[in-house]
Design an enzyme around this catalytic site. Structure first.
Site, mmCIF file in Angstrom:
data_model
loop_
_atom_site.group_PDB
_atom_site.id
_atom_site.type_symbol
_atom_site.label_atom_id
_atom_site.label_comp_id
_atom_site.label_asym_id
_atom_site.label_seq_id
_atom_site.Cartn_x
_atom_site.Cartn_y
_atom_site.Cartn_z
ATOM 1 N N LYS A 19 0.848 -1.209 0.000
ATOM 2 C CA LYS A 19 0.000 0.000 0.000
ATOM 3 C C LYS A 19 0.875 1.247 0.000
ATOM 4 C CE LYS A 19 -1.576 1.760 3.923
ATOM 5 N NZ LYS A 19 -1.295 3.185 4.251
ATOM 6 N N ARG A 90 -4.554 10.886 4.015
ATOM 7 C CA ARG A 90 -3.553 11.947 4.113
ATOM 8 C C ARG A 90 -2.407 11.732 3.132
ATOM 9 N NH1 ARG A 90 -2.532 13.501 8.596
ATOM 10 N NH2 ARG A 90 -0.439 14.093 8.089
ATOM 11 N N ARG A 119 0.846 14.854 12.965
ATOM 12 C CA ARG A 119 1.340 14.607 11.594
ATOM 13 C C ARG A 119 1.401 15.871 10.745
ATOM 14 N NH1 ARG A 119 -0.933 8.912 9.515
ATOM 15 N NH2 ARG A 119 0.947 9.009 8.258
HETATM 16 C C1 EPZ Z 1 4.438 6.955 6.164
HETATM 17 O O1 EPZ Z 1 3.679 8.033 6.695
HETATM 18 C C2 EPZ Z 1 3.473 5.764 6.104
HETATM 19 N N1 EPZ Z 1 2.344 6.103 5.268
HETATM 20 C C3 EPZ Z 1 2.989 5.431 7.513
HETATM 21 O O2 EPZ Z 1 2.178 4.264 7.454
HETATM 22 C C4 EPZ Z 1 4.188 5.114 8.387
HETATM 23 O O3 EPZ Z 1 3.759 4.907 9.705
HETATM 24 C C5 EPZ Z 1 5.176 6.303 8.363
HETATM 25 O O4 EPZ Z 1 5.552 6.620 7.015
HETATM 26 C C6 EPZ Z 1 6.448 6.008 9.144
HETATM 27 O O5 EPZ Z 1 7.068 4.864 8.675
HETATM 28 C C7 EPZ Z 1 2.491 6.026 3.912
HETATM 29 O O6 EPZ Z 1 3.535 5.730 3.379
HETATM 30 C C8 EPZ Z 1 1.288 6.350 3.101
HETATM 31 P P1 EPZ Z 1 6.541 10.388 8.088
HETATM 32 P P2 EPZ Z 1 4.242 9.536 6.639
HETATM 33 O O7 EPZ Z 1 6.402 11.632 7.315
HETATM 34 O O8 EPZ Z 1 4.973 9.748 5.388
HETATM 35 C C9 EPZ Z 1 6.797 13.758 11.462
HETATM 36 C C10 EPZ Z 1 0.278 2.917 7.782
HETATM 37 O O9 EPZ Z 1 -0.162 2.409 8.822
HETATM 38 N N2 EPZ Z 1 6.695 14.736 10.359
HETATM 39 O O10 EPZ Z 1 7.742 9.549 7.877
HETATM 40 O O11 EPZ Z 1 3.111 10.439 6.963
HETATM 41 C C11 EPZ Z 1 5.497 12.977 11.648
HETATM 42 O O12 EPZ Z 1 4.569 13.685 12.413
HETATM 43 C C12 EPZ Z 1 0.794 4.375 7.811
HETATM 44 O O13 EPZ Z 1 0.341 2.342 6.699
HETATM 45 C C13 EPZ Z 1 6.851 16.069 10.648
HETATM 46 O O14 EPZ Z 1 7.058 16.462 11.796
HETATM 47 O O15 EPZ Z 1 5.244 9.494 7.887
HETATM 48 C C14 EPZ Z 1 5.986 11.714 12.328
HETATM 49 O O16 EPZ Z 1 6.091 11.925 13.688
HETATM 50 C C15 EPZ Z 1 0.535 5.047 9.113
HETATM 51 N N3 EPZ Z 1 6.749 16.960 9.628
HETATM 52 C C16 EPZ Z 1 7.358 11.510 11.682
HETATM 53 O O17 EPZ Z 1 7.737 12.759 11.122
HETATM 54 C C17 EPZ Z 1 6.537 16.576 8.324
HETATM 55 O O18 EPZ Z 1 6.440 17.425 7.429
HETATM 56 C C18 EPZ Z 1 7.391 10.447 10.584
HETATM 57 O O19 EPZ Z 1 6.386 10.757 9.644
HETATM 58 C C19 EPZ Z 1 6.393 15.207 8.056
HETATM 59 C C20 EPZ Z 1 6.484 14.304 9.088
#
Ligand code: EPZ
Length: 415
Positions: A19, A90, A119
């Protein structure tokens, strides 16, 4: 979903396409007017939402067979990704980079918070601004404009998966070189880079913390096979361990599961890897472990809920630390309703076992929490009813059928 627990799972199963690789890859279709053909595409609610979003922007989508789709954005007819769509998924926020790169303008709703955390998307915005985009936040929307983006060297405060993907897709058509430092290394980022390279992009370093993208004038069509879903594979591996069964996951991407395999072995499961895939079995009691979620190649946060369910069955006290999302223990109170002994303190959960889980009505709060509750139901006495399984359908294709084929007593009851 109704589960009658207590049966060891046995047999072989194959996982669907990933996914989290598919969603950004679908958005990459915006970067060319030529067709993109994708194979091993999982039939999930989020995938259909992403395709509907692209069709709203001018794309045509044609399913060639159950898991292959041809996408073509001959002409971009709209530039807005609405709040109604983005709030349901999202991941659609990564439409920003490719749309801006292709058309020079984009209006994308900010996703807002979700069950597992605030997020924010500040890293996406800062990165795309660094490529020269003029960005305003207005009425809950990111409004972006750029004649042509220009390459830049940028640092991500944390290795965000989504920000890396969004910036990468903005940079492939930019003028000059972009360097993303502290980039995400996830296999899904690497799979996106593979597709973009097949479309004619010039990318190096995907899978490392430094990704370089040399912008090109235009991209062309391509054909791509999506990677298998490592999180689905990990979830099924935990299903074998929690039920004391023996399951082979045929096309598990074992090279991407080192951390998961290590933690399952540490907890007492037997894990064998061969060229068919991975086989997980368990006959001895489970042992307590310490687990910390981390960016790839660390232990994935998307398997934390599943492991928490498993560790309720361990003989002793385990400690789980969630370092990625600030609110990802929503499944714990539901597991407590089934008789689990879990104490949460901030980002840490202390899981005392072995608890005798008894079936109960429980409620899913997000995608991976729902999988954790189903796994607990497979290990519990009597019957467990997991409600709000629409969360599950976002990320697991035909899960109940796959589990039934392994001997589980599970059925979907309309809510
Ligand atoms: C991806 O989300 C995945 N989703 C998530 O899977 C997964 O949990 C996550 O990566 C971490 O591995 C998809 O790929 C569609 P991040 P993403 O940006 O990209 C912070 C599932 O269950 N952050 O790596 O949204 C954020 O808040 C889903 O399949 C900022 O602060 O995750 C988090 O604490 C859930 N500012 C951390 O970074 C930003 O601009 C990691 O988020 C972006 C992120």
């Amino acid at each position: 979903m109704v589960i009658r627990g207590g049966r060891p799972l046995r047999g072989a199963v194959a996982v669907s396409g990933s996914k989290n690789a598919t969603l950004p890859i679908l958005m990459a279709a915006l970067l060319t007017s030529e067709p993109i053909v994708l194979h091993n595409v999982p039939r999930l609610r989020d995938v259909h939402t992403a395709i509907a979003l692209l069709e709203g922007l001018g794309a045509t989508a044609r399913w060639i067979d159950d898991h292959s789709v041809e996408l073509r954005v001959g002409e971009v007819r709209a530039h807005e990704a609405s709040y109604d769509l983005v709030k349901t998924m999202r991941a659609s926020f990564v439409v920003l980079g490719p749309m801006l790169a292709r058309t020079g303008r984009a209006r994308v709703s900010t996703p807002g918070g979700c069950a597992i955390g605030a997020r924010p998307v500040n890293l996406h915005i800062a990165g795309i601004r660094a490529l020269g985009a003029r960005i305003q936040l207005r009425n809950g929307y990111v409004e972006a404009r750029a004649d042509r983006l220009s390459g830049a060297r940028l640092w991500l405060d944390n290795p965000s998966v989504g920000a890396t993907e969004n910036i990468m897709m903005a940079a492939v058509l930019a003028r000059g070189l972009t360097t993303i430092e502290n980039a995400a290394r996830e296999p899904e980022v690497q799979d996106l880079a593979r597709l973009l390279t097949a479309m004619g992009a010039r990318i190096s370093g995907a899978g490392t913390h430094v990704i370089e993208i040399e912008g090109v004038e235009r991209l062309h069509g391509a054909t791509h096979q999506i990677i298998p879903d490592r999180i689905e594979a990990g979830s099924l591996m935990v299903a074998a361990a929690i039920t004391g069964g023996e399951v082979t996951i045929e096309n598990a991407p074992t090279a991407e599961l080192d951390g998961v395999i290590a933690k399952l072995r540490e907890s007492g499961a037997a894990v064998t890897v061969d060229d068919r895939g991975v086989c997980v079995s368990r006959s001895a009691p489970l042992r307590p472990i310490e687990l910390r979620t981390l960016p790839y190649p660390g232990f994935p946060t998307d398997l934390q809920a599943q492991m928490m369910a498993l560790l309720t069955q361990a003989e002793g006290t385990s400690v789980i630390t969630e370092t990625i999302f600030e609110n990802r223990f929503m499944h714990a109170p539901e597991l407590q309703r089934m008789g689990a002994d879990i104490v949460m303190k901030g980002a840490t959960a202390v899981v005392r076992g072995r608890s005798r889980l008894s079936g109960a009505p429980v409620m899913a709060t997000d995608l991976r929490a729902s999988m954790g509750l189903i796994l607990a139901g497979l290990a519990a006495d009597n019957e467990t009813q997991v409600s709000r399984v629409y969360h599950l359908d976002r990320g697991y294709e035909a899960l109940d059928q796959k589990l039934r084929a392994l001997g589980a007593e599970i059925e979907r009851i309309p809510e």
